[in-house]
Design an enzyme around this catalytic site. Structure first.
Site, PDB file in Angstrom:
ATOM      1  N   SER A  50       0.849  -1.201   0.000  1.00  0.00           N
ATOM      2  CA  SER A  50       0.000   0.000   0.000  1.00  0.00           C
ATOM      3  C   SER A  50       0.878   1.241   0.000  1.00  0.00           C
ATOM      4  O   SER A  50       1.963   1.252   0.595  1.00  0.00           O
ATOM      5  CB  SER A  50      -0.900   0.018   1.242  1.00  0.00           C
ATOM      6  OG  SER A  50      -1.582   1.250   1.347  1.00  0.00           O
TER       7      SER A  50
ATOM      8  N   TYR B 171      -1.640   0.020  10.298  1.00  0.00           N
ATOM      9  CA  TYR B 171      -1.771  -0.471   8.924  1.00  0.00           C
ATOM     10  C   TYR B 171      -0.563  -0.052   8.085  1.00  0.00           C
ATOM     11  O   TYR B 171       0.023  -0.870   7.363  1.00  0.00           O
ATOM     12  CB  TYR B 171      -3.057   0.055   8.303  1.00  0.00           C
ATOM     13  CG  TYR B 171      -3.259  -0.351   6.862  1.00  0.00           C
ATOM     14  CD1 TYR B 171      -3.700  -1.632   6.542  1.00  0.00           C
ATOM     15  CD2 TYR B 171      -3.009   0.533   5.819  1.00  0.00           C
ATOM     16  CE1 TYR B 171      -3.886  -2.015   5.223  1.00  0.00           C
ATOM     17  CE2 TYR B 171      -3.190   0.162   4.496  1.00  0.00           C
ATOM     18  CZ  TYR B 171      -3.628  -1.111   4.200  1.00  0.00           C
ATOM     19  OH  TYR B 171      -3.799  -1.494   2.891  1.00  0.00           O
TER      20      TYR B 171
ATOM     21  N   LYS C 242       2.301  -2.594   6.237  1.00  0.00           N
ATOM     22  CA  LYS C 242       2.629  -2.623   4.808  1.00  0.00           C
ATOM     23  C   LYS C 242       4.098  -2.283   4.576  1.00  0.00           C
ATOM     24  O   LYS C 242       4.734  -2.809   3.652  1.00  0.00           O
ATOM     25  CB  LYS C 242       1.712  -1.672   4.036  1.00  0.00           C
ATOM     26  CG  LYS C 242       0.253  -2.117   4.018  1.00  0.00           C
ATOM     27  CD  LYS C 242       0.087  -3.512   3.436  1.00  0.00           C
ATOM     28  CE  LYS C 242      -1.361  -3.942   3.311  1.00  0.00           C
ATOM     29  NZ  LYS C 242      -1.505  -5.285   2.715  1.00  0.00           N
TER      30      LYS C 242
END
Length: 250
Positions: A142, A155, A159
Protein backbone atom coordinates in the site's frame (compact mmCIF):
# COMPACT_ATOMS: atom_id res chain seq x y z
CA UNK A 1 -1.04 -22.06 -37.49
CA UNK A 2 0.92 -21.34 -34.32
CA UNK A 3 -0.67 -19.34 -31.50
CA UNK A 4 -0.02 -15.59 -31.61
CA UNK A 5 2.86 -14.34 -29.46
CA UNK A 6 1.56 -13.17 -26.09
CA UNK A 7 4.11 -12.67 -23.28
CA UNK A 8 1.28 -11.66 -20.94
CA UNK A 9 -0.51 -15.01 -21.12
CA UNK A 10 -0.73 -17.16 -17.99
CA UNK A 11 -1.70 -20.26 -19.94
CA UNK A 12 -0.28 -23.39 -18.32
CA UNK A 13 0.54 -21.62 -15.05
CA UNK A 14 -0.87 -22.52 -11.64
CA UNK A 15 -1.50 -19.49 -9.41
CA UNK A 16 -2.51 -19.24 -5.74
CA UNK A 17 -4.36 -16.07 -4.70
CA UNK A 18 -5.01 -15.31 -1.03
CA UNK A 19 -7.85 -13.09 0.10
CA UNK A 20 -9.68 -14.22 -3.02
CA UNK A 21 -13.21 -13.89 -1.64
CA UNK A 22 -13.53 -10.13 -2.18
CA UNK A 23 -11.88 -6.92 -3.35
CA UNK A 24 -8.45 -7.00 -4.97
CA UNK A 25 -7.96 -10.69 -4.24
CA UNK A 26 -11.20 -11.66 -5.95
CA UNK A 27 -10.50 -9.47 -8.98
CA UNK A 28 -6.99 -10.90 -9.26
CA UNK A 29 -8.13 -14.51 -9.05
CA UNK A 30 -10.75 -13.97 -11.76
CA UNK A 31 -8.32 -12.07 -13.99
CA UNK A 32 -5.69 -14.83 -13.69
CA UNK A 33 -8.24 -17.43 -14.78
CA UNK A 34 -9.29 -15.29 -17.74
CA UNK A 35 -5.64 -15.10 -18.81
CA UNK A 36 -5.39 -18.90 -18.86
CA UNK A 37 -4.08 -19.79 -15.41
CA UNK A 38 -5.36 -22.57 -13.22
CA UNK A 39 -6.28 -20.70 -10.03
CA UNK A 40 -6.38 -21.83 -6.43
CA UNK A 41 -8.41 -19.27 -4.52
CA UNK A 42 -8.18 -19.14 -0.74
CA UNK A 43 -9.90 -17.11 1.97
CA UNK A 44 -11.96 -17.75 5.09
CA UNK A 45 -15.48 -17.59 3.63
CA UNK A 46 -16.49 -20.63 1.54
CA UNK A 47 -19.63 -19.05 0.10
CA UNK A 48 -17.78 -15.98 -1.19
CA UNK A 49 -14.94 -18.16 -2.52
CA UNK A 50 -17.48 -20.19 -4.49
CA UNK A 51 -18.79 -16.91 -5.89
CA UNK A 52 -15.27 -16.08 -7.06
CA UNK A 53 -14.87 -19.45 -8.75
CA UNK A 54 -18.26 -19.09 -10.44
CA UNK A 55 -17.01 -15.98 -12.28
CA UNK A 56 -14.04 -17.80 -13.84
CA UNK A 57 -13.94 -19.51 -17.21
CA UNK A 58 -14.10 -23.29 -16.98
CA UNK A 59 -10.97 -24.99 -15.72
CA UNK A 60 -9.49 -27.01 -12.89
CA UNK A 61 -9.75 -24.11 -10.45
CA UNK A 62 -10.03 -24.78 -6.73
CA UNK A 63 -11.44 -22.95 -3.72
CA UNK A 64 -9.77 -23.85 -0.42
CA UNK A 65 -10.99 -22.31 2.81
CA UNK A 66 -8.23 -21.26 5.20
CA UNK A 67 -7.69 -18.76 7.97
CA UNK A 68 -4.07 -17.82 7.38
CA UNK A 69 -3.69 -16.46 10.90
CA UNK A 70 -3.83 -20.10 12.08
CA UNK A 71 -0.75 -22.27 11.55
CA UNK A 72 -2.86 -25.43 11.24
CA UNK A 73 -4.83 -23.85 8.40
CA UNK A 74 -1.63 -22.78 6.66
CA UNK A 75 -0.24 -26.31 6.90
CA UNK A 76 -3.49 -27.87 5.66
CA UNK A 77 -3.65 -25.45 2.71
CA UNK A 78 -0.06 -26.08 1.68
CA UNK A 79 -0.51 -29.84 1.80
CA UNK A 80 -3.39 -29.60 -0.71
CA UNK A 81 -1.54 -27.43 -3.20
CA UNK A 82 0.15 -28.48 -6.42
CA UNK A 83 3.43 -26.82 -7.34
CA UNK A 84 2.88 -23.15 -8.08
CA UNK A 85 4.04 -20.87 -10.87
CA UNK A 86 2.52 -17.81 -9.26
CA UNK A 87 1.42 -16.50 -5.88
CA UNK A 88 -0.46 -13.28 -5.12
CA UNK A 89 -0.75 -12.44 -1.44
CA UNK A 90 -3.79 -10.16 -1.14
CA UNK A 91 -5.27 -11.14 2.22
CA UNK A 92 -5.22 -8.41 4.85
CA UNK A 93 -7.17 -6.04 7.07
CA UNK A 94 -7.36 -2.31 7.66
CA UNK A 95 -7.20 -0.34 10.90
CA UNK A 96 -7.93 3.15 12.19
CA UNK A 97 -6.59 3.77 15.71
CA UNK A 98 -4.79 6.88 16.93
CA UNK A 99 -1.22 6.26 18.11
CA UNK A 100 -2.04 7.44 21.64
CA UNK A 101 -4.89 4.92 21.90
CA UNK A 102 -3.11 1.91 20.45
CA UNK A 103 -2.99 -1.29 22.50
CA UNK A 104 -1.18 -4.58 22.07
CA UNK A 105 -4.41 -6.10 20.76
CA UNK A 106 -4.71 -3.35 18.13
CA UNK A 107 -1.20 -4.10 16.90
CA UNK A 108 -1.78 -7.86 16.81
CA UNK A 109 -5.12 -7.46 15.04
CA UNK A 110 -3.27 -5.87 12.11
CA UNK A 111 0.16 -7.47 12.15
CA UNK A 112 -1.10 -11.04 12.48
CA UNK A 113 -3.08 -11.07 9.18
CA UNK A 114 -1.01 -8.45 7.32
CA UNK A 115 2.53 -9.51 8.21
CA UNK A 116 2.82 -12.73 10.18
CA UNK A 117 0.32 -14.73 8.10
CA UNK A 118 1.80 -14.03 4.64
CA UNK A 119 5.34 -14.58 5.91
CA UNK A 120 4.49 -17.90 7.54
CA UNK A 121 2.54 -19.03 4.47
CA UNK A 122 5.54 -18.15 2.30
CA UNK A 123 7.88 -20.09 4.59
CA UNK A 124 5.63 -23.16 4.49
CA UNK A 125 5.41 -23.06 0.70
CA UNK A 126 9.19 -22.90 0.40
CA UNK A 127 9.84 -25.64 2.95
CA UNK A 128 7.42 -27.94 1.15
CA UNK A 129 8.96 -27.06 -2.23
CA UNK A 130 5.64 -25.83 -3.62
CA UNK A 131 7.14 -22.95 -5.64
CA UNK A 132 8.46 -23.81 -9.09
CA UNK A 133 11.68 -22.44 -10.51
CA UNK A 134 11.10 -19.13 -12.36
CA UNK A 135 7.81 -18.58 -10.54
CA UNK A 136 6.50 -15.11 -9.67
CA UNK A 137 5.40 -13.89 -6.24
CA UNK A 138 3.39 -10.69 -5.82
CA UNK A 139 2.54 -8.91 -2.58
CA UNK A 140 -0.23 -6.33 -2.39
CA UNK A 141 1.24 -3.61 -0.19
CA UNK A 142 0.00 0.00 0.00
CA UNK A 143 1.04 3.59 -0.53
CA UNK A 144 0.17 3.97 3.15
CA UNK A 145 3.64 2.59 3.93
CA UNK A 146 5.20 5.91 2.90
CA UNK A 147 2.18 8.22 2.99
CA UNK A 148 1.20 8.90 6.62
CA UNK A 149 -2.35 9.65 7.64
CA UNK A 150 -3.95 10.16 11.03
CA UNK A 151 -5.05 6.93 12.68
CA UNK A 152 -3.39 4.72 10.09
CA UNK A 153 -0.14 3.94 11.92
CA UNK A 154 -0.57 0.18 12.47
CA UNK A 155 -1.77 -0.47 8.92
CA UNK A 156 0.98 1.72 7.42
CA UNK A 157 3.63 -0.03 9.50
CA UNK A 158 2.34 -3.46 8.49
CA UNK A 159 2.63 -2.62 4.81
CA UNK A 160 6.09 -1.15 5.33
CA UNK A 161 7.10 -4.44 6.94
CA UNK A 162 5.86 -6.42 3.93
CA UNK A 163 7.80 -4.18 1.54
CA UNK A 164 11.01 -4.79 3.48
CA UNK A 165 10.35 -8.52 3.76
CA UNK A 166 9.65 -8.86 0.04
CA UNK A 167 12.95 -7.21 -0.90
CA UNK A 168 14.84 -9.71 1.27
CA UNK A 169 12.83 -12.61 -0.15
CA UNK A 170 13.65 -11.45 -3.69
CA UNK A 171 17.36 -11.70 -2.93
CA UNK A 172 17.04 -15.15 -1.37
CA UNK A 173 15.01 -16.61 -4.25
CA UNK A 174 16.87 -15.01 -7.15
CA UNK A 175 19.24 -17.99 -7.61
CA UNK A 176 16.17 -20.04 -8.56
CA UNK A 177 14.95 -17.29 -10.90
CA UNK A 178 11.89 -16.79 -8.67
CA UNK A 179 10.77 -13.18 -8.84
CA UNK A 180 9.27 -11.22 -5.92
CA UNK A 181 7.57 -7.86 -6.44
CA UNK A 182 5.09 -5.60 -4.65
CA UNK A 183 2.23 -3.38 -5.73
CA UNK A 184 1.46 -0.33 -3.59
CA UNK A 185 -1.96 1.03 -4.54
CA UNK A 186 -3.36 4.32 -3.38
CA UNK A 187 -7.08 4.38 -2.57
CA UNK A 188 -9.03 1.54 -4.18
CA UNK A 189 -12.77 1.04 -3.96
CA UNK A 190 -12.91 -1.93 -1.59
CA UNK A 191 -14.49 -2.34 1.84
CA UNK A 192 -11.16 -1.50 3.49
CA UNK A 193 -11.44 2.20 2.64
CA UNK A 194 -14.53 2.56 4.84
CA UNK A 195 -12.54 1.77 8.00
CA UNK A 196 -12.69 4.66 10.43
CA UNK A 197 -16.19 5.79 9.62
CA UNK A 198 -15.48 7.82 6.47
CA UNK A 199 -18.66 7.96 4.41
CA UNK A 200 -18.91 7.38 0.66
CA UNK A 201 -19.70 11.02 -0.13
CA UNK A 202 -16.46 12.18 1.49
CA UNK A 203 -14.52 9.59 -0.47
CA UNK A 204 -16.17 10.58 -3.75
CA UNK A 205 -15.18 14.20 -3.13
CA UNK A 206 -11.62 13.19 -2.27
CA UNK A 207 -11.11 11.03 -5.36
CA UNK A 208 -11.63 14.09 -7.56
CA UNK A 209 -8.28 15.37 -6.24
CA UNK A 210 -6.52 12.55 -8.07
CA UNK A 211 -5.12 13.57 -11.50
CA UNK A 212 -7.22 10.84 -13.14
CA UNK A 213 -10.23 11.98 -11.10
CA UNK A 214 -10.96 8.63 -9.55
CA UNK A 215 -9.81 6.05 -7.04
CA UNK A 216 -8.68 2.70 -8.34
CA UNK A 217 -10.89 -0.30 -8.91
CA UNK A 218 -9.82 -3.80 -7.85
CA UNK A 219 -9.40 -4.67 -11.53
CA UNK A 220 -6.76 -1.92 -11.91
CA UNK A 221 -4.58 -3.67 -9.34
CA UNK A 222 -5.38 -7.11 -10.74
CA UNK A 223 -4.20 -6.11 -14.21
CA UNK A 224 -0.83 -5.01 -12.84
CA UNK A 225 -0.55 -8.29 -10.93
CA UNK A 226 -1.16 -10.12 -14.22
CA UNK A 227 1.85 -8.39 -15.74
CA UNK A 228 4.07 -9.27 -12.78
CA UNK A 229 2.96 -12.91 -12.91
CA UNK A 230 3.57 -13.20 -16.63
CA UNK A 231 6.77 -13.86 -18.56
CA UNK A 232 6.63 -10.26 -19.75
CA UNK A 233 8.05 -9.29 -16.32
CA UNK A 234 10.81 -11.93 -16.34
CA UNK A 235 13.56 -9.35 -15.63
CA UNK A 236 11.73 -7.70 -12.76
CA UNK A 237 12.30 -8.60 -9.12
CA UNK A 238 12.72 -6.77 -5.82
CA UNK A 239 10.56 -3.92 -7.13
CA UNK A 240 7.64 -2.02 -5.66
CA UNK A 241 5.24 -0.34 -8.07
CA UNK A 242 3.21 2.66 -6.92
CA UNK A 243 -0.25 2.56 -8.46
CA UNK A 244 -1.84 5.89 -7.65
CA UNK A 245 -3.91 7.33 -10.47
CA UNK A 246 -1.19 9.97 -10.84
CA UNK A 247 -1.28 11.23 -7.25
CA UNK A 248 2.23 11.65 -5.88
CA UNK A 249 1.50 13.07 -2.43
CA UNK A 250 -0.94 10.83 -0.61
Amino acid sequence: MSAPFNPFSLSGKVVLVTGASSGIGQATAIACAKMGATVIATARNKQRLDCTISQMPQGEHMAICADLTLQNDIDALVEQLPRLDGLVQCAGVGSRVLCKNMTKDDIQDVFLPNVEAPILLQAALLRKKKINRAASIVYIASRAAVAPSIGNAAYSASKGAILSYARCLARELAPRQIRVNCISPAMVWTNLIFNGGVDKQQLEEDELKYPLKRYGQPEDVANLALFLLSDAASWMTGSNIDLTGGAMEL
